[in-house]
Design an enzyme around this catalytic site. Structure first.
Site, PDB file in Angstrom:
ATOM      1  N   GLN A 195       3.567  -1.760  -8.348  1.00 27.74           N
ATOM      2  CA  GLN A 195       2.918  -1.419  -6.949  1.00 27.74           C
ATOM      3  C   GLN A 195       2.709  -2.483  -5.993  1.00 27.74           C
ATOM      4  O   GLN A 195       1.687  -3.104  -6.357  1.00 27.74           O
ATOM      5  CB  GLN A 195       1.487  -0.352  -7.197  1.00 27.74           C
ATOM      6  CG  GLN A 195       1.780   0.631  -8.078  1.00 27.74           C
ATOM      7  CD  GLN A 195       2.838   1.555  -7.766  1.00 27.74           C
ATOM      8  OE1 GLN A 195       2.341   2.479  -6.639  1.00 27.74           O
ATOM      9  NE2 GLN A 195       4.012   1.939  -8.201  1.00 27.74           N
ATOM     10  N   ALA A 236      -3.552   8.867  -3.598  1.00 25.82           N
ATOM     11  CA  ALA A 236      -2.521   8.392  -4.143  1.00 25.82           C
ATOM     12  C   ALA A 236      -1.658   7.271  -3.263  1.00 25.82           C
ATOM     13  O   ALA A 236      -1.689   7.356  -1.903  1.00 25.82           O
ATOM     14  CB  ALA A 236      -1.451   9.330  -4.802  1.00 25.82           C
ATOM     15  N   HIS A 237      -0.560   6.658  -4.015  1.00 25.00           N
ATOM     16  CA  HIS A 237       0.049   5.809  -3.197  1.00 25.00           C
ATOM     17  C   HIS A 237       1.032   6.093  -2.062  1.00 25.00           C
ATOM     18  O   HIS A 237       1.576   7.441  -2.123  1.00 25.00           O
ATOM     19  CB  HIS A 237       1.016   4.812  -4.294  1.00 25.00           C
ATOM     20  CG  HIS A 237       1.943   5.472  -5.073  1.00 25.00           C
ATOM     21  ND1 HIS A 237       2.678   4.836  -6.127  1.00 25.00           N
ATOM     22  CD2 HIS A 237       2.301   7.064  -5.031  1.00 25.00           C
ATOM     23  CE1 HIS A 237       3.174   5.988  -6.716  1.00 25.00           C
ATOM     24  NE2 HIS A 237       3.285   7.181  -6.145  1.00 25.00           N
ATOM     25  N   ASN A 238       0.868   5.628  -1.063  1.00 26.20           N
ATOM     26  CA  ASN A 238       1.639   5.717   0.168  1.00 26.20           C
ATOM     27  C   ASN A 238       1.443   6.995   0.964  1.00 26.20           C
ATOM     28  O   ASN A 238       2.305   7.586   1.742  1.00 26.20           O
ATOM     29  CB  ASN A 238       3.264   5.909  -0.226  1.00 26.20           C
ATOM     30  CG  ASN A 238       3.838   4.558  -0.855  1.00 26.20           C
ATOM     31  OD1 ASN A 238       3.906   4.289  -1.956  1.00 26.20           O
ATOM     32  ND2 ASN A 238       3.976   3.439   0.225  1.00 26.20           N
TER      33      ASN A 238
END
Length: 346
Positions: A195, A236-238
């Site tokens: 990540q 969460a990511h993005n």
């Protein structure tokens, strides 16, 4: 120091009905008000209580009148409530400087007007702008940026390269920029996908205690200007939120989902990944969203759908016991009719 009713009215865009010179020393609900306190009332019931209380004045937004109390009439009592509290309970003032127990990298830039509290760590090439406050036990990773007037409450952690705007408040225990949850199955084992992104938090955001925001797998996870998050939220990511969203306790947003402006996610809402949630959308508590939502809609349920459709289904379910009873009665009658007809045959 005491404030007169006239001074308070000026600060909150109100008008005084009664004694403009009455001195007010505090703010309290009607049932706890003491002499010298200001209280407020939004409806007739609360006004009746306030008028019988020990308070010296009442803040109202209706067409109330009183021969017992000084009134401060405002366009909206809730908004005035938010404006008046800081007059009586101002934010604490922190002395600029770096505490002796803090560890600050030589390459970090800490503005002289910032306050870095005890046991803080500020990483290489991090930048902390004027009037920022690190309350204590904070870890600000390498290359992080904190805009002016931002506050990190106790034990907030910012992973490297996190970018925080101006006037942001991040409450105790929040973790910003930790790894996104990314794995791929490889020969029977979960291989970690690195990540390598970061987090961007725009101006005037507030983030609740123990909230977590993952950095992007590639590029940023972004939180829009004016967005407010409650405690125990997971981003969460993005993920990208629009401006002025409200995200309430224990809500979770899966990776790469995009929220429009003025979205409200009530408590324990879950959004699946890669969704697009439109502007001015409201999702009711404990809903699970699996599909995109157009602008302006209200959804709830699990799986979530338009509130109108969900309400129809709930009403239908409530009618099921009676429908089952009626069907059973019809079957019984049909069975009796069929038996009687068979008996009359030669």
């Amino acid at each position: 120091m005491p404030l007169t009713a006239a001074e308070i009215a000026k600060a909150i865009d109100g008008e005084v009905l009664g004694d403009r010179s009455v001195e007010l020393t505090g703010f309290a609900p009607a049932d706890k008000a003491r002499a010298g306190d200001l209280t407020f009332a939004e409806n007739q019931t609360y006004f009746n209580r306030a008028e019988q209380s020990a308070a010296a004045a009442i803040m109202v937004d209706g067409q109330f009148t009183s021969t017992k109390k000084t009134l401060i009439r405002v366009p909206n009592a809730r908004i005035a409530f938010a404006k008046v509290l800081p007059l009586f309970f101002p934010e604490p003032v922190f002395v600029p400087g770096i505490h002796a127990t803090a560890v600050v990298a030589a390459s970090a830039q800490v503005d002289p007007a910032a306050h870095v509290g005890p046991h803080c760590v500020v990483g290489e090439q991090a930048r902390i702008d004027p009037r920022c406050v690190l309350h204590g036990g904070n870890h600000v990773g390498a290359h992080c940026v904190l805009g002016a007037d931002t506050q990190l409450f106790q034990n907030v952690v910012l992973y490297p390269r996190t970018q925080v705007g101006q006037r942001v408040r991040i409450h105790a225990g929040a973790v910003i920029g930790s790894d996104g949850f990314g794995y791929v199955l490889d020969s029977g084992a979960h291989r970690k996908v690195p990540q390598i992104g970061y987090v961007v938090i725009q101006d005037d955001v507030e983030i609740g205690a123990n909230t977590t925001i993952d950095r992007g797998a590639l590029g940023p996870t972004s939180i829009g200007q004016g967005t407010k998050m409650d405690n125990l939220v997971q981003i969460a990511h993005n993920v990208a939120t629009g401006e002025h969203c409200l995200i309430v306790a224990q809500a979770g947003i899966a990776g790469s989902t995009k929220l429009g402006n003025f979205v409200t996610l009530a408590g324990q809402v879950g959004l699946a990944g890669h969704l697009k949630i439109g502007n001015n959308v409201t999702v009711a508590a404990q809903s699970g969203v699996m599909h995109d939502i157009p602008d302006g809609e209200k959804w709830f349920g699990y799986p979530a759908q338009s509130d109108r459709q969900t309400k129809r289904q709930i009403l239908a379910i409530q009618q099921l016991p009676e429908l089952i009873r009626r069907v059973a009665e019809l079957e019984r009658k049909l069975g009796e009719a069929g038996g009687g007809s068979h008996a009359r045959k030669p």
